[in-house]
Structure formats: structure tokens, C-alpha cells
Motif scaffolding. Structure first.
Motif, PDB file in Angstrom:
ATOM      1  N   ALA A 323       0.825  -1.212   0.000  1.00  0.00           N
ATOM      2  CA  ALA A 323       0.000   0.000   0.000  1.00  0.00           C
ATOM      3  C   ALA A 323       0.853   1.253   0.000  1.00  0.00           C
ATOM      4  O   ALA A 323       0.456   2.282  -0.579  1.00  0.00           O
ATOM      5  N   SER A 326       1.864   1.784  -3.560  1.00  0.00           N
ATOM      6  CA  SER A 326       0.726   2.307  -4.320  1.00  0.00           C
ATOM      7  C   SER A 326       0.488   3.774  -3.998  1.00  0.00           C
ATOM      8  O   SER A 326       0.178   4.579  -4.890  1.00  0.00           O
ATOM      9  N   HIS A 378      -4.015   1.066  -8.385  1.00  0.00           N
ATOM     10  CA  HIS A 378      -3.418   1.554  -7.135  1.00  0.00           C
ATOM     11  C   HIS A 378      -4.463   2.217  -6.241  1.00  0.00           C
ATOM     12  O   HIS A 378      -4.380   2.141  -5.010  1.00  0.00           O
ATOM     13  N   VAL A 381      -6.073  -0.673  -4.494  1.00  0.00           N
ATOM     14  CA  VAL A 381      -5.190  -1.199  -3.447  1.00  0.00           C
ATOM     15  C   VAL A 381      -5.331  -0.356  -2.182  1.00  0.00           C
ATOM     16  O   VAL A 381      -5.475  -0.878  -1.066  1.00  0.00           O
ATOM     17  N   LEU A 382      -5.297   0.954  -2.358  1.00  0.00           N
ATOM     18  CA  LEU A 382      -5.417   1.846  -1.206  1.00  0.00           C
ATOM     19  C   LEU A 382      -6.830   1.805  -0.628  1.00  0.00           C
ATOM     20  O   LEU A 382      -7.009   1.886   0.600  1.00  0.00           O
ATOM     21  N   THR A 385      -7.033  -1.137   1.502  1.00  0.00           N
ATOM     22  CA  THR A 385      -6.212  -0.946   2.705  1.00  0.00           C
ATOM     23  C   THR A 385      -6.955  -0.132   3.770  1.00  0.00           C
ATOM     24  O   THR A 385      -6.907  -0.453   4.958  1.00  0.00           O
TER      25      THR A 385
END
Length: 393
Positions: A323, A326, A378, A381-382, A385
Motif C-alpha cells: 500500500a 501504491s 493503485h 489497493v489503497l 487498505t
């Protein structure tokens, strides 16, 4: 007696460079000097012609110590993550294609062999790749599968003690000039990596032409027509997508640093131009709207630089997570692209020529925005997270 305060550096107003160690600053300055002398005078012409003199530059980059510089042994210098980052920053300040060459060679091809290869494979390839005597590439992306590598169609099947590789890979940096390709393929055991030397029967490489971005870089399609490989061609240390994705993480780390260099180069070019360009009997740097653009650029360059240093320190401490990578790639590429576009407006018509680097950077950054993980990926991904909820499908 009162002393006059030192003038702030317009290129680094927060003195972020002071957060670097003496060794890191030495590497930064050494790579910057190389880029200024060996790349900047020629890269505009290379971009216009769509060429990159890789065979000429590779040994020089090897001597500079930047090929696989963050790896240990086998001719690699074993530098820190931040040291590697500042090298990427100075390489991409010259051109994204140059940083891409170094990144693919070191963080993708060499790193895959270093992390997952046999000792024989490491001894065979890594010293020559580190010295620039050999060139490597990393073949994961396919014409129909970029962000979804799990569904790749390239396949390797066993035939006795050999492997037979079939399929194709697309958008492969260094592809046609590589001495060895690290190729990822589906097998009955899951995704595996294979080392395919140049000249192997059944392997063909076709360069991609007509590019409007990364023109000073070699981009190729690789095709594998029943390519027969010996048993020792497979990387024995990994099965599954963990292999290629872990190496991609290393390359993305270089990107989040490299784009700081591209952004800084656009900003300082625009600043110097604004101070010398006269309109209405005064430098355009003296107009409020121009100053606003320059200030916005400066703010984003410094923030991106701070992000890169922080993630680099986390990486050197063993605390960097996907993370974080990203975060850096998403933020820094996006910021660099906006800076390049804004800088072009300050240069006006002059900004569209190769005499100045800003539109070349802007064009290159359009590729950097999407390769090795799109902004959308990305973002997800965040998103996962911070929410705990995956949203990829």
C-alpha cells in the motif's frame, strides 16, 4: 552583527535534500552529473528519432553502478533503498526511458533472478547484467491481460525433462535487445518464471513503432512458438503470482522516486524560462498568474519528494508494504503529470519542441501513469487498505 539568512533554493524550498545522508547525496550528484553529460544533450534527438542507444549506454550505466544497485553480491553494489531512489530520481529527470531501462534491468529482470533463481542462474547472468555487458527484460504483460495477469494465456508444459513455452507478451521494455528474458507463464504447477536467452529457436521479438510516449526506449512484443527450454531454465525459487508481483513492487518503488525527478525538471525549466521570457516589458515571472502556476508546481514537487523519502526510509527499515508503494506511485505520477502540463503552458509554443524537456516528460508520464499498475489499480489497493473491502471486481 546580524547575518543575512541563506537564500532558499527554489528547486528544493524545504531543503528535503538535507534529509539524505552524505552517501545518498553523493550518489544523487554522481548520477545527476552523468545524466547532464551523457543524456541531456542527446535525448531530445533520440526521442524525436524514436531510438535509444542501449548497447552503448549499458556498460556506462554498469560502471556507474546503477544496474541492480539495490541487490547484494554478483557485482551489485548493495545500496540502500533511498540511494536507489535518488538514482532513479536523477535518471528520470533526464528521461523516463532512461529510468525505465535501469528499472527493468535491475528491479525486474535482475531482481527476479536474484530472488528466485538458482545459484547457477545467478552466476551465469547477474554479473554481466550488473556490468551492462548483458541486457535483460521482464515479460509478464500480454496483449489482452495487463492489470489481470492471473488470466495470462502464455503457457509452459512439460515434455520429458524439458519445458515447451507458447504464447506472447506485449509492451516489453528492452524486449528486442535483451540477452535474456524473464518470462512468466501458466503451468500445471501455477505461474512460473523462465529464463529465455536471446536466439532461442521459436522466440521472436518485434518492436512497437508509432509511439507518442517513451520514444527514447525500446518497446517490443515477444512471441513464443513452441519454444523448447531445458529443465534448468525455470526459476526454482517461486511458484504463483507472488514472483512477478514482488518484482513489480520493486520497479514501482523506483517509479515513485523517478517521477519526482521528471516533475522537478519540468518545474525548474519553467521557472528559468519565466525569469528570462520578456512580455509587456517585463519577465513573465513577474505576473501573478505565472507565479501561481510556479508555486503550485513547487508545492507538489516538494510534497512528492517528501513522500519518496518517507517510503524509502520505511523500505530500508523493512516496514514498507504494498500500500505504501501504491500511495507513492499514485500520488507522485499524478503530480508529475500535472506539473509537466502546467510547465508547458508557461513555455507557450516553445514548450512543444524538443528544445525543452517538458512536453517530452508529459508524453512519457502518460505511459508511466498506466504501466506497472494503473492509477485505477493503485486506487483500489489503497481503497482496500483503508476500508478492508476489496473492490477489484
Amino acid at each position: 552583527m546580524a547575518t543575512t539568512p541563506a537564500r532558499l533554493d527554489p528547486a528544493d524550498l524545504l531543503a528535503v535534500g538535507e534529509l539524505l545522508t552524505d552517501e545518498e547525496r553523493l550518489i544523487r550528484d554522481t548520477v545527476r552529473k552523468f545524466a547532464d553529460e551523457r543524456i541531456r544533450p542527446y535525448v531530445g534527438e533520440w526521442f524525436e528519432q524514436g531510438v535509444f542507444p542501449a548497447r552503448e549506454l549499458a556498460p556506462e550505466l554498469g560502471k556507474l553502478g546503477v544496474l541492480g544497485m539495490h541487490l547484494d553480491g554478483y557485482g551489485c553494489t548493495g545500496s540502500s533503498a533511498v540511494a536507489y531512489g535518488v538514482a532513479c530520481m536523477e535518471l528520470e529527470a533526464a528521461d523516463s526511458g532512461l529510468r525505465s531501462f535501469v528499472s527493468v534491468q535491475g528491479s525486474l529482470a535482475m531482481r527476479s533472478i536474484h530472488a528466485y533463481g538458482s545459484e547457477e542462474q545467478k552466476q551465469q547472468w547477474l554479473p554481466d547484467l550488473a556490468a551492462g555487458r548483458a541486457i535483460g527484460c521482464f515479460a509478464l504483460t500480454e496483449p489482452d491481460f495487463g492489470s489481470d495477469p492471473a488470466n495470462m494465456r502464455t503457457r509452459a508444459r512439460r515434455k520429458g525433462t524439458d519445458w515447451v513455452l507458447s504464447g506472447s507478451k506485449m509492451w516489453i521494455t528492452n524486449g528486442s535487445i535483451s540477452d535474456v528474458a524473464v518470462v512468466w507463464a501458466q503451468t500445471d504447477e501455477g505461474v512460473r518464471g523462465f529464463l529465455v536467452p536471446k536466439g532461442t529457436p521459436g522466440l521472436t521479438a518485434t518492436d512497437v513503432h508509432g509511439k507518442l510516449s517513451l520514444r527514447a526506449s525500446v518497446t517490443s512484443e515477444l512471441a513464443f512458438d513452441e519454444v523448447v527450454l531445458p529443465a534448468d531454465a525455470v526459476l526454482p525459487g517461486v511458484e504463483g503470482l507472488r514472483g512477478p508481483l514482488s518484482s513489480l513492487g520493486e520497479a514501482r518503488y523506483g517509479i515513485l522516486w523517478g517521477t519526482v525527478g521528471a516533475a522537478r525538471d519540468c518545474y525548474t525549466t519553467a521557472l528559468d524560462y519565466a525569469k528570462s521570457r520578456i512580455q509587456f516589458d517585463r519577465p513573465i515571472a513577474g505576473f501573478q498568474l505565472t507565479q501561481q502556476k510556479l508555486v503550485e508546481m513547487m508545492l507538489e514537487v516538494e510534497k512528492a519528494y517528501l513522500v519518496a523519502v518517507r517510503i524509502g526510509r520505511l523500505k530500508d527499515e523493512g516496514r514498507c508494504r504494498p500500500a505504501h508503494i501504491s500511495f507513492g506511485k499514485l500520488n507522485n505520477v499524478r503530480a508529475a503529470l500535472e506539473i509537466a502540463r502546467s510547465a508547458r503552458t508557461i513555455l507557450g509554443a516553445n514548450g512543444i519542441t524538443t528544445e525543452y524537456p517538458v512536453l517530452r516528460h508529459a508524453n512519457n508520464l502518460e505511459s508511466v501513469l498506466t504501466y506497472e499498475g494503473t492509477a485505477e489499480i493503485h486506487t483500489l489497493v489503497l481503497g482496500e487498505t483503508i476500508t478492508g473491502e476489496p473492490a477489484y471486481r
